[in-house]
Design an enzyme around this catalytic site. Structure first.
Site, PDB file in Angstrom:
ATOM      1  N   ASP A   1       0.871  -1.189   0.000  1.00 47.03           N
ATOM      2  CA  ASP A   1       0.000   0.000   0.000  1.00 47.03           C
ATOM      3  C   ASP A   1       0.909   1.241   0.000  1.00 47.03           C
ATOM      4  OD1 ASP A   1      -0.897   0.676   3.475  1.00 47.03           O
ATOM      5  OD2 ASP A   1       0.836  -0.428   2.692  1.00 47.03           O
TER       6      ASP A   1
ATOM      7  N   ASP B   1       6.683   1.124   2.316  1.00 46.89           N
ATOM      8  CA  ASP B   1       6.439   0.176   1.219  1.00 46.89           C
ATOM      9  C   ASP B   1       7.410   0.449   0.063  1.00 46.89           C
ATOM     10  OD1 ASP B   1       3.736   1.054   2.540  1.00 46.89           O
ATOM     11  OD2 ASP B   1       3.383  -0.968   1.815  1.00 46.89           O
TER      12      ASP B   1
ATOM     13  N   ASN C   1      -2.444   3.003   3.146  1.00 47.38           N
ATOM     14  CA  ASN C   1      -1.844   4.284   3.557  1.00 47.38           C
ATOM     15  C   ASN C   1      -2.519   5.445   2.829  1.00 47.38           C
ATOM     16  OD1 ASN C   1       0.196   3.411   5.386  1.00 47.38           O
ATOM     17  ND2 ASN C   1       1.422   2.690   3.655  1.00 47.38           N
TER      18      ASN C   1
ATOM     19  N   THR D   1       2.715  -6.116   2.597  1.00 49.79           N
ATOM     20  CA  THR D   1       3.162  -5.019   3.470  1.00 49.79           C
ATOM     21  C   THR D   1       2.055  -3.994   3.688  1.00 49.79           C
ATOM     22  OG1 THR D   1       3.999  -3.627   1.665  1.00 49.79           O
ATOM     23  CG2 THR D   1       5.521  -5.270   2.586  1.00 49.79           C
TER      24      THR D   1
ATOM     25  N   PHE E   1      -1.564  -0.991  12.257  1.00 50.13           N
ATOM     26  CA  PHE E   1      -2.307  -0.331  11.183  1.00 50.13           C
ATOM     27  C   PHE E   1      -2.835  -1.300  10.115  1.00 50.13           C
ATOM     28  CE2 PHE E   1      -3.522   3.220   8.561  1.00 50.13           C
ATOM     29  CZ  PHE E   1      -3.352   2.782   7.269  1.00 50.13           C
ATOM     30  N   ASN E   2      -2.001  -2.203   9.575  1.00 51.57           N
ATOM     31  CA  ASN E   2      -2.441  -3.060   8.469  1.00 51.57           C
ATOM     32  C   ASN E   2      -3.601  -3.966   8.879  1.00 51.57           C
ATOM     33  OD1 ASN E   2      -0.595  -2.040   6.627  1.00 51.57           O
ATOM     34  ND2 ASN E   2       0.978  -3.534   7.198  1.00 51.57           N
TER      35      ASN E   2
ATOM     36  N   HIS F   1       9.279  -0.910   8.783  1.00 50.68           N
ATOM     37  CA  HIS F   1       8.303  -1.985   8.958  1.00 50.68           C
ATOM     38  C   HIS F   1       8.270  -2.921   7.738  1.00 50.68           C
ATOM     39  CE1 HIS F   1       6.602   0.326  12.313  1.00 50.68           C
ATOM     40  NE2 HIS F   1       6.456   1.352  11.530  1.00 50.68           N
ATOM     41  N   ASP F   2       8.021  -2.363   6.569  1.00 50.24           N
ATOM     42  CA  ASP F   2       7.804  -3.172   5.372  1.00 50.24           C
ATOM     43  C   ASP F   2       9.072  -3.808   4.825  1.00 50.24           C
ATOM     44  OD1 ASP F   2       5.175  -0.930   4.196  1.00 50.24           O
ATOM     45  OD2 ASP F   2       5.148  -2.552   5.663  1.00 50.24           O
TER      46      ASP F   2
HETATM   47  O1  RIB Z   1       2.039  -0.496  10.940  1.00 47.37           O
HETATM   48  C1  RIB Z   1       2.956  -0.258   9.911  1.00 47.37           C
HETATM   49  C2  RIB Z   1       2.346  -0.588   8.584  1.00 47.37           C
HETATM   50  O2  RIB Z   1       1.264   0.293   8.315  1.00 47.37           O
HETATM   51  C3  RIB Z   1       3.315  -0.404   7.400  1.00 47.37           C
HETATM   52  O3  RIB Z   1       3.011  -1.343   6.424  1.00 47.37           O
HETATM   53  C4  RIB Z   1       3.012   0.977   6.898  1.00 47.37           C
HETATM   54  O4  RIB Z   1       3.285   1.125   5.500  1.00 47.37           O
HETATM   55  C5  RIB Z   1       1.535   1.049   7.137  1.00 47.37           C
HETATM   56  O5  RIB Z   1       0.894   0.446   6.025  1.00 47.37           O
HETATM   57 CA    CA Z   2       2.616  -0.650   4.162  1.00 43.93          CA
END
Ligand code: RIB
Ligand code: CA
Length: 308
Positions: A10, A15, A39, A121, A167-168, A239-240
């Site tokens: 996203d 990403d 996102n 991701t 978040f994801n 993160h990704d």
């Molecule tokens: O929590 C982090 C995730 O949420 C990452 O993938 C960031 O890009 C957002 O999508």
């Molecule tokens: Ca992401």
């Protein structure tokens, strides 16, 4: 020859860094990038993904658009983190977005290759739709590495979108539940390891990106600088890229196998629930419980600089 891999994103800032890492890792044969809303809106995540692949010199990798919204409920975007365009306001263009749907192409490529790796991701909407539409997709996915969830396995394993939800998963809890229950061989890289300070880019690391001169490093510099200034975080959280690194070099991580469910209602909606009662024999999800952060960062920076 690398492992045939589909990267579902996203695109957003981290990403974009994940796409760069995948594009420059010979351990992976990047078959396609599939875009999902998360996102920012789908048009932007798809366009951003194509633009990043173009900068990486990887116009050979097709981008397929997927879901415009979560399975249930409204899309809740994060421009405040990633910028109005999803990529630090850089207004990137270049590359091309195909017309075929992400879910269909995931299945078609999986069957064509017989065995693939899927790295997600973003929200799991595309993968949930794919495995719901084509249940035998599970037979063709050797491993699924996901950035998502917060599992309480380390001191960093709490929420970011809410006190307990990452978040994801928070964006599409039903999709995450479908994926966890699908039988996919899922490796979950959650905030437990992605918020470990040893895995983040310091301001010094970010400044050093400026001098390496490649278009990838320049892009990484600008988006990372934007992120730390926007969020007020002293580290660029990767993160990704960590989910891609798990597919590249799984031994950088420690995993514990647990049953995982997702809270679907109330204040805890989107929280990943780890089954730890010994008399309940639910297992299946390999959850990251540790990471060799410095080695990961070295791998990430070397690949961006073009050192193989
Ligand atoms: O929590 C982090 C995730 O949420 C990452 O993938 C960031 O890009 C957002 O999508
Ligand atoms: Ca992401």
């Amino acid at each position: 020859m690398g492992k045939p891999t589909i990267l579902d994103v996203d695109t957003g800032i981290d990403d974009a860094l994940a796409i760069l890492l995948a594009a420059y890792s010979p351990e992976l044969e990047l078959l396609a990038v599939t875009a999902v809303a998360g996102n920012v809106h789908l048009e932007k995540t798809a366009r951003n993904s194509a633009a990043v692949l173009h900068i990486a010199g990887r116009d050979d990798v097709p981008v397929y658009p997927g879901a415009r919204k979560p399975l249930i409920g409204k899309l809740r975007t994060a421009e405040w983190v990633h910028g109005e365009d999803g990529l630090a306001g850089l207004g990137l263009s270049g590359g091309r977005v195909e017309r075929e749907s992400a879910a269909h192409m995931m299945y078609r490529l999986a069957k064509e290759h017989g065995s693939i790796v899927v790295v997600t991701t973003g929200p799991l909407t595309n993968l949930a739709l794919a495995v719901s539409t084509y249940p035998d997709l599970v037979d063709y996915v050797e491993k699924h590495y996901m950035m998502g969830g917060a599992y309480g396995l380390t001191r960093y394993g709490f929420g970011n979108a809410s006190p307990t939800a990452e978040f994801n998963v928070w964006q599409d809890p039903e999709a995450a539940e479908i994926v966890f229950e699908s039988g996919l061989n899922t490796y979950a890289i959650g905030l437990d390891v992605t918020m470990d300070p040893s895995t983040g880019l310091s301001l010094e690391d970010i400044e050093a990106l400026k001098s390496c001169g490649s278009p990838a490093c320049t892009l990484a510099y600008h988006v990372s600088k934007f992120y730390v200034e926007r969020v007020g975080d002293p580290l660029m959280r990767l993160h990704d890229p960590l989910a891609v690194a798990a597919a590249v070099s799984e031994e950088l991580f420690g995993f514990e196998e647990h049953g995982v469910e997702v809270a679907l209602c109330g204040k805890a909606r989107g929280t990943t629930l780890v089954e730890r009662r010994p008399w309940i024999k639910k297992r299946g999800i390999k959850v990251a419980s540790g990471v060799r952060g410095e080695e990961f960062k070295q791998l990430f920076l070397e690949r961006l600089r073009g050192d193989r």
